[in-house]
Design a protein around this motif. Sequence first.
Motif, PDB file in Angstrom:
ATOM      1  N   CYS A   1      36.951  39.935  48.225  1.00  0.00           N
ATOM      2  CA  CYS A   1      37.985  40.074  47.200  1.00  0.00           C
ATOM      3  C   CYS A   1      39.049  41.075  47.665  1.00  0.00           C
ATOM      4  CB  CYS A   1      37.351  40.547  45.896  1.00  0.00           C
ATOM      5  SG  CYS A   1      38.511  40.711  44.532  1.00  0.00           S
ATOM      6  N   PRO A   2      40.331  40.815  47.393  1.00  0.00           N
ATOM      7  CA  PRO A   2      41.363  41.801  47.739  1.00  0.00           C
ATOM      8  C   PRO A   2      41.086  43.146  47.082  1.00  0.00           C
ATOM      9  CG  PRO A   2      42.367  39.709  47.162  1.00  0.00           C
ATOM     10  CD  PRO A   2      40.910  39.571  46.840  1.00  0.00           C
ATOM     11  N   VAL A   3      41.419  44.209  47.775  1.00  0.00           N
ATOM     12  CA  VAL A   3      41.091  45.552  47.295  1.00  0.00           C
ATOM     13  C   VAL A   3      41.699  45.826  45.927  1.00  0.00           C
ATOM     14  CG1 VAL A   3      41.316  48.013  47.818  1.00  0.00           C
ATOM     15  CG2 VAL A   3      40.864  46.386  49.659  1.00  0.00           C
ATOM     16  N   GLU A   4      42.923  45.369  45.709  1.00  0.00           N
ATOM     17  CA  GLU A   4      43.595  45.680  44.444  1.00  0.00           C
ATOM     18  C   GLU A   4      43.005  44.933  43.258  1.00  0.00           C
ATOM     19  OE1 GLU A   4      45.980  42.547  46.685  1.00  0.00           O
ATOM     20  OE2 GLU A   4      45.027  44.493  47.096  1.00  0.00           O
ATOM     21  N   GLU A   5      42.109  43.964  43.492  1.00  0.00           N
ATOM     22  CA  GLU A   5      41.491  43.210  42.409  1.00  0.00           C
ATOM     23  C   GLU A   5      40.075  43.679  42.104  1.00  0.00           C
ATOM     24  OE1 GLU A   5      42.734  40.789  40.538  1.00  0.00           O
ATOM     25  OE2 GLU A   5      44.702  40.792  41.492  1.00  0.00           O
ATOM     26  N   ARG A   6      39.534  44.566  42.907  1.00  0.00           N
ATOM     27  CA  ARG A   6      38.113  44.876  42.789  1.00  0.00           C
ATOM     28  C   ARG A   6      37.777  45.678  41.538  1.00  0.00           C
ATOM     29  NH1 ARG A   6      37.035  46.274  49.225  1.00  0.00           N
ATOM     30  NH2 ARG A   6      37.514  44.153  49.956  1.00  0.00           N
ATOM     31  N   ALA A   7      38.612  46.630  41.177  1.00  0.00           N
ATOM     32  CA  ALA A   7      38.317  47.439  39.988  1.00  0.00           C
ATOM     33  C   ALA A   7      38.311  46.573  38.736  1.00  0.00           C
ATOM     34  CB  ALA A   7      39.346  48.560  39.859  1.00  0.00           C
ATOM     35  N   HIS A   8      39.248  45.649  38.658  1.00  0.00           N
ATOM     36  CA  HIS A   8      39.322  44.744  37.502  1.00  0.00           C
ATOM     37  C   HIS A   8      38.056  43.893  37.412  1.00  0.00           C
ATOM     38  CE1 HIS A   8      41.114  41.928  34.628  1.00  0.00           C
ATOM     39  NE2 HIS A   8      40.674  40.958  35.399  1.00  0.00           N
ATOM     40  N   ASN A   9      37.632  43.309  38.527  1.00  0.00           N
ATOM     41  CA  ASN A   9      36.459  42.448  38.517  1.00  0.00           C
ATOM     42  C   ASN A   9      35.175  43.243  38.340  1.00  0.00           C
ATOM     43  OD1 ASN A   9      38.112  40.209  38.945  1.00  0.00           O
ATOM     44  ND2 ASN A   9      37.949  40.363  41.168  1.00  0.00           N
ATOM     45  N   ALA A  10      35.143  44.473  38.843  1.00  0.00           N
ATOM     46  CA  ALA A  10      33.937  45.297  38.708  1.00  0.00           C
ATOM     47  C   ALA A  10      33.614  45.552  37.240  1.00  0.00           C
ATOM     48  CB  ALA A  10      34.113  46.616  39.447  1.00  0.00           C
ATOM     49  N   ARG A  11      34.628  45.808  36.433  1.00  0.00           N
ATOM     50  CA  ARG A  11      34.389  46.056  35.006  1.00  0.00           C
ATOM     51  C   ARG A  11      33.846  44.812  34.314  1.00  0.00           C
ATOM     52  NH1 ARG A  11      39.744  48.221  35.515  1.00  0.00           N
ATOM     53  NH2 ARG A  11      39.685  50.466  35.877  1.00  0.00           N
ATOM     54  N   LEU A  12      34.381  43.649  34.664  1.00  0.00           N
ATOM     55  CA  LEU A  12      33.915  42.417  34.035  1.00  0.00           C
ATOM     56  C   LEU A  12      32.460  42.132  34.393  1.00  0.00           C
ATOM     57  CD1 LEU A  12      37.045  40.129  34.628  1.00  0.00           C
ATOM     58  CD2 LEU A  12      36.362  41.249  32.506  1.00  0.00           C
ATOM     59  N   ILE A  13      32.111  42.351  35.659  1.00  0.00           N
ATOM     60  CA  ILE A  13      30.719  42.116  36.076  1.00  0.00           C
ATOM     61  C   ILE A  13      29.787  43.116  35.408  1.00  0.00           C
ATOM     62  CG2 ILE A  13      29.156  42.022  38.046  1.00  0.00           C
ATOM     63  CD1 ILE A  13      31.547  41.242  39.777  1.00  0.00           C
ATOM     64  N   ALA A  14      30.187  44.385  35.368  1.00  0.00           N
ATOM     65  CA  ALA A  14      29.333  45.424  34.791  1.00  0.00           C
ATOM     66  C   ALA A  14      29.129  45.227  33.296  1.00  0.00           C
ATOM     67  CB  ALA A  14      29.938  46.804  35.059  1.00  0.00           C
TER      68      ALA A  14
END
Length: 476
Positions: free
Chosen positions: A239-252
């Motif tokens: 995943c692109p670095v700038e998208e990881r924080a957004h996706n991390a919250r959804l997964i968590a």
Amino acid sequence: MACGAVAAGAMAAAAVAFPRVGGSARVVRRVAVPSSVGVNAIRRGRGRGYGGRGVTRCSVTNGPAGSVDDGVPPEPAPVPVRGGRPPKQAKATARSPGGRELIAELDPGVNAALITDNRMGLSICRKFDGADWAVYQSPSRYWDQLLALGGSVTANRIFPPSAVLALWSGAVAFASKYYPALNTLSSAQPYLQIIGGAVSLLLVFRTNTAYGRFCLANDSFAEVTGACRNLSRKMATWCPVEERAHNARLIAAFPWALKHRGQGIEGSDTAAARLRGVLDPQQLAALDLQGNVAAQLLCELTHSLDVLNEAGVELIYQLLMDNDLSSLQKELARTDRIIGTPTPLSYTRHISRSIMLWLIALPFVLTAQFNNDAVSTMLEVVPATLLVCWLLLGIDDIGMQIEQPYTVMALQDFCQETEDEVLDMLGASEWRPRDKGQVAEAARRRAVEVRGVASSARASPSSPPPPPPPPPASAA
């Protein structure tokens, strides 16, 4: 013979206890901007530099001028720890002062009726560690559990019906001494023995069914934890670095949403407060907290996979990540099935009625075994009835409680552990996937190197050529 029947029924019942087992006019789009962009443009991030070096995930609003909103707020609110997540709570044990109330407050979805205040300090709603297993398997557990019988939640739950049946047995024992005709009912002893075997089989069915549902829910949540870790591992690489924080919250947030749905507290203030500690305001605004939050989170993650097309992520990587989302969707459906379909009500009612009728008839057979006076007979029959009631009704009640497995598992600890791992994994990763040009260039260089090695091998052979064959001998 009646005592033998009671003992046989008790032994069969004891074997049961251990079976084998919404919209807005403002359009928001995600872009990567330098960290120097104004505070209002930066979306809430995680504490360890989530989003990569020099790149911060932000929201760009199409305002009147169509530019980045880089105004500085007059009083910026302090950023909560790790994106608004409350600090970790210390483990609350049932042996600590106010432990039961504290555990129920930290996890309102747990079955508070099964939280015990005993001196062993073990709890159904806490994940076991090495010390807990040592206490659980200690040879002194026999005496410890026996001495803690007064604090048993199962004994306290079944005490009202057991007390009524004990009073009934005392009344039967007293009346049988003044009305000898009641002793003729002891002739039903053979029938009571047969019914006792049937009651034992019904308890076997009750416990095995409930334990099977418990194991199914436990395995299902383990699959959820594994799928979240797999998805995080893949996104931390592809995943692109700038998208990881957004996706991390959804997964968590997904394990929490599934826990709330399984415990029946989805849409409550407690569930909403927990999700606010994981998701950012924009993600929360896109969700209907009164609906199926877990399914909505999966839909948002699917949208995030579609965004990866714009970043040039290869299709095979997207398909591998979508496989994990499919696994999460499968476990969500399994959770809905477990909480929506209990043991058929006909079985439950028949088991309860059979146990109660057998216990009501038991004093008539027990009284005929004693030829003492009325008071002595009562002092013998009443404790015996209480013991049998505690054994049979306790097994039935335990089976009834674990039939809803999501309220008797340590889901709070598992969800918190998964959240920490997912956020740390995606937050600490700064790996940037190579683009297709870099991959093609590396492949071209490797091909050139291979061809060069092959050419060198042909130019300088490792052994000299064989000598020419001798000329043929001339004819005589």
